[in-house]
Design a protein around this motif. Structure first.
Motif, PDB file in Angstrom:
ATOM      1  N   LEU A 109       0.854  -1.186   0.000  1.00 52.61           N
ATOM      2  CA  LEU A 109       0.000   0.000   0.000  1.00 52.61           C
ATOM      3  C   LEU A 109       0.893   1.240   0.000  1.00 52.61           C
ATOM      4  O   LEU A 109       1.531   1.548   1.014  1.00 52.61           O
ATOM      5  CB  LEU A 109      -0.894  -0.003   1.249  1.00 52.61           C
ATOM      6  CG  LEU A 109      -1.791  -1.232   1.432  1.00 52.61           C
ATOM      7  CD1 LEU A 109      -2.526  -1.148   2.763  1.00 52.61           C
ATOM      8  CD2 LEU A 109      -2.773  -1.351   0.279  1.00 52.61           C
ATOM      9  N   PRO A 110       0.964   1.962  -1.110  1.00 56.14           N
ATOM     10  CA  PRO A 110       1.900   3.086  -1.203  1.00 56.14           C
ATOM     11  C   PRO A 110       1.427   4.341  -0.464  1.00 56.14           C
ATOM     12  O   PRO A 110       0.230   4.630  -0.410  1.00 56.14           O
ATOM     13  CB  PRO A 110       1.976   3.350  -2.706  1.00 56.14           C
ATOM     14  CG  PRO A 110       0.652   2.893  -3.239  1.00 56.14           C
ATOM     15  CD  PRO A 110       0.265   1.708  -2.382  1.00 56.14           C
ATOM     16  N   LEU A 111       2.390   5.064   0.095  1.00 51.50           N
ATOM     17  CA  LEU A 111       2.122   6.368   0.695  1.00 51.50           C
ATOM     18  C   LEU A 111       2.432   7.510  -0.265  1.00 51.50           C
ATOM     19  O   LEU A 111       2.240   8.672   0.090  1.00 51.50           O
ATOM     20  CB  LEU A 111       2.965   6.567   1.966  1.00 51.50           C
ATOM     21  CG  LEU A 111       2.656   5.693   3.170  1.00 51.50           C
ATOM     22  CD1 LEU A 111       3.420   6.201   4.386  1.00 51.50           C
ATOM     23  CD2 LEU A 111       1.175   5.644   3.463  1.00 51.50           C
ATOM     24  N   LYS A 112       2.907   7.194  -1.451  1.00 54.17           N
ATOM     25  CA  LYS A 112       3.205   8.216  -2.457  1.00 54.17           C
ATOM     26  C   LYS A 112       2.156   8.150  -3.554  1.00 54.17           C
ATOM     27  O   LYS A 112       1.795   7.070  -4.027  1.00 54.17           O
ATOM     28  CB  LYS A 112       4.600   7.978  -3.047  1.00 54.17           C
ATOM     29  CG  LYS A 112       4.992   8.929  -4.179  1.00 54.17           C
ATOM     30  CD  LYS A 112       5.164  10.341  -3.679  1.00 54.17           C
ATOM     31  CE  LYS A 112       5.803  11.236  -4.752  1.00 54.17           C
ATOM     32  NZ  LYS A 112       4.983  11.392  -5.958  1.00 54.17           N
ATOM     33  N   ALA A 113       1.647   9.306  -3.930  1.00 53.31           N
ATOM     34  CA  ALA A 113       0.668   9.408  -5.009  1.00 53.31           C
ATOM     35  C   ALA A 113       1.086  10.550  -5.928  1.00 53.31           C
ATOM     36  O   ALA A 113       2.132  11.178  -5.734  1.00 53.31           O
ATOM     37  CB  ALA A 113      -0.727   9.637  -4.431  1.00 53.31           C
ATOM     38  N   GLY A 121      -1.319  15.329  -2.752  1.00 47.10           N
ATOM     39  CA  GLY A 121      -1.619  13.911  -2.938  1.00 47.10           C
ATOM     40  C   GLY A 121      -2.279  13.249  -1.752  1.00 47.10           C
ATOM     41  O   GLY A 121      -2.520  12.034  -1.767  1.00 47.10           O
ATOM     42  N   LEU A 122      -2.623  14.034  -0.734  1.00 42.57           N
ATOM     43  CA  LEU A 122      -3.106  13.457   0.519  1.00 42.57           C
ATOM     44  C   LEU A 122      -4.361  12.616   0.337  1.00 42.57           C
ATOM     45  O   LEU A 122      -4.458  11.495   0.866  1.00 42.57           O
ATOM     46  CB  LEU A 122      -3.365  14.580   1.532  1.00 42.57           C
ATOM     47  CG  LEU A 122      -3.677  14.139   2.955  1.00 42.57           C
ATOM     48  CD1 LEU A 122      -2.508  13.377   3.550  1.00 42.57           C
ATOM     49  CD2 LEU A 122      -4.028  15.348   3.824  1.00 42.57           C
ATOM     50  N   GLU A 123      -5.342  13.110  -0.389  1.00 39.84           N
ATOM     51  CA  GLU A 123      -6.588  12.370  -0.551  1.00 39.84           C
ATOM     52  C   GLU A 123      -6.368  11.076  -1.334  1.00 39.84           C
ATOM     53  O   GLU A 123      -7.002  10.053  -1.047  1.00 39.84           O
ATOM     54  CB  GLU A 123      -7.642  13.244  -1.225  1.00 39.84           C
ATOM     55  CG  GLU A 123      -8.095  14.420  -0.379  1.00 39.84           C
ATOM     56  CD  GLU A 123      -8.587  13.996   0.996  1.00 39.84           C
ATOM     57  OE1 GLU A 123      -9.356  13.004   1.075  1.00 39.84           O
ATOM     58  OE2 GLU A 123      -8.204  14.641   1.991  1.00 39.84           O
ATOM     59  N   ALA A 127      -7.037   7.227  -0.073  1.00 36.00           N
ATOM     60  CA  ALA A 127      -7.777   6.241  -0.866  1.00 36.00           C
ATOM     61  C   ALA A 127      -6.979   4.944  -0.991  1.00 36.00           C
ATOM     62  O   ALA A 127      -7.551   3.843  -0.933  1.00 36.00           O
ATOM     63  CB  ALA A 127      -8.100   6.810  -2.240  1.00 36.00           C
ATOM     64  N   ASN A 128      -5.654   5.065  -1.147  1.00 36.56           N
ATOM     65  CA  ASN A 128      -4.801   3.871  -1.216  1.00 36.56           C
ATOM     66  C   ASN A 128      -4.923   3.027   0.053  1.00 36.56           C
ATOM     67  O   ASN A 128      -4.801   1.799   0.008  1.00 36.56           O
ATOM     68  CB  ASN A 128      -3.329   4.264  -1.393  1.00 36.56           C
ATOM     69  CG  ASN A 128      -3.031   4.871  -2.743  1.00 36.56           C
ATOM     70  OD1 ASN A 128      -3.806   4.744  -3.688  1.00 36.56           O
ATOM     71  ND2 ASN A 128      -1.893   5.537  -2.848  1.00 36.56           N
ATOM     72  N   LEU A 129      -5.144   3.703   1.168  1.00 31.08           N
ATOM     73  CA  LEU A 129      -5.199   3.022   2.467  1.00 31.08           C
ATOM     74  C   LEU A 129      -6.630   2.726   2.905  1.00 31.08           C
ATOM     75  O   LEU A 129      -6.857   2.327   4.041  1.00 31.08           O
ATOM     76  CB  LEU A 129      -4.516   3.891   3.529  1.00 31.08           C
ATOM     77  CG  LEU A 129      -3.068   4.296   3.253  1.00 31.08           C
ATOM     78  CD1 LEU A 129      -2.525   5.136   4.402  1.00 31.08           C
ATOM     79  CD2 LEU A 129      -2.180   3.077   3.019  1.00 31.08           C
TER      80      LEU A 129
END
Length: 239
Positions: A109-113, A121-123, A127-129
């Protein structure tokens, strides 16, 4: 500094080793055991790891463990806001050192978007998490000589919000002036109730920092790692 000079809270359990490889193997054994136990009673288990050079031997020891890796969600405690091919990327480190062999089947699950900044990229990161189950199951943290852990830096202007134990936010953008790159970090709210939490350290300088942190546990903002020096914490340290 000698290990017997370290005055830890009584509820914190230290494990001291002569070499990084010994510490890595012991930590990998403990993490694998906790993940296996969790998977006996839950459909999935979460593993949160940290970047830097210290955890590499641990990653290499853990990746060949016989685990039901497809049922394990792996994510970072924090990430630098850089492309994955950047040498500073923690994602790159995890993919090259941990997500190999059997562990390649884990769900990362990436923290980079996308986005120029962590705030942009916070939202997308949230969503990734979105399917991540809380509380976390296994958490392995590191610590800097300023007392930061994850990207909870003492000089970050966002620290108060990220350290709010009741915020309910899972991630926060972090822009500490002391650091070259902007960052994103799991919050204290997300990190604080992990089922198993280990602090993985190497070197005498980290012992000195840890002793300083133990000297005044109430001043959490000055050394955010203090928030984790609580009952159940396991410390894995090597020379």
């Amino acid at each position: 500094m000698r290990t017997h000079d370290l005055h830890l809270p009584e509820t914190v359990e230290p494990h001291f080793f002569n070499s990084p490889d010994e510490a890595a193997v012991a930590l990998a054994d403990a993490v694998a055991r906790h993940l296996s136990e969790r998977l006996l009673i839950a459909p999935r288990a979460s593993l949160v790891v940290s970047g830097g050079s210290t955890p590499v031997p641990f990653f290499e020891a853990l990746r060949d463990k016989t685990l039901d890796w497809p049922r394990i969600d792996v994510l970072l405690a924090d990430e630098r806001w850089v492309p994955e091919d950047d040498k500073a990327s923690n994602t790159r480190l995890v993919k090259e050192s941990l997500l190999q062999g059997p562990a390649a089947e884990a769900n990362y699950l990436p923290l980079k978007a996308s986005g120029e900044t962590p705030a942009d990229g916070l939202e997308a990161v949230k969503a990734n998490l979105g399917d991540l189950h809380l509380p976390l199951d296994v958490l392995v943290l590191g610590m800097g000589n300023d007392g930061h852990t994850a990207s909870l830096f003492p000089d970050a202007p966002e620290l108060d919000r990220a350290m709010d134990p009741d915020s309910g936010e899972i991630v926060a953008p972090m822009t500490p002036p002391s650091q070259k790159e902007k960052r994103i970090s799991l919050t204290l709210s997300a990190l604080k109730q992990a089922g198993f939490t280990a602090l993985h350290l190497k070197g005498d300088d980290k012992l000195e920092t840890l002793q300083a942190a133990c000297s005044d546990l109430e001043e959490v903002r000055e050394m955010p790692v203090r928030a984790f020096l609580k009952p159940g914490l396991q410390i894995y340290w090597s020379a």
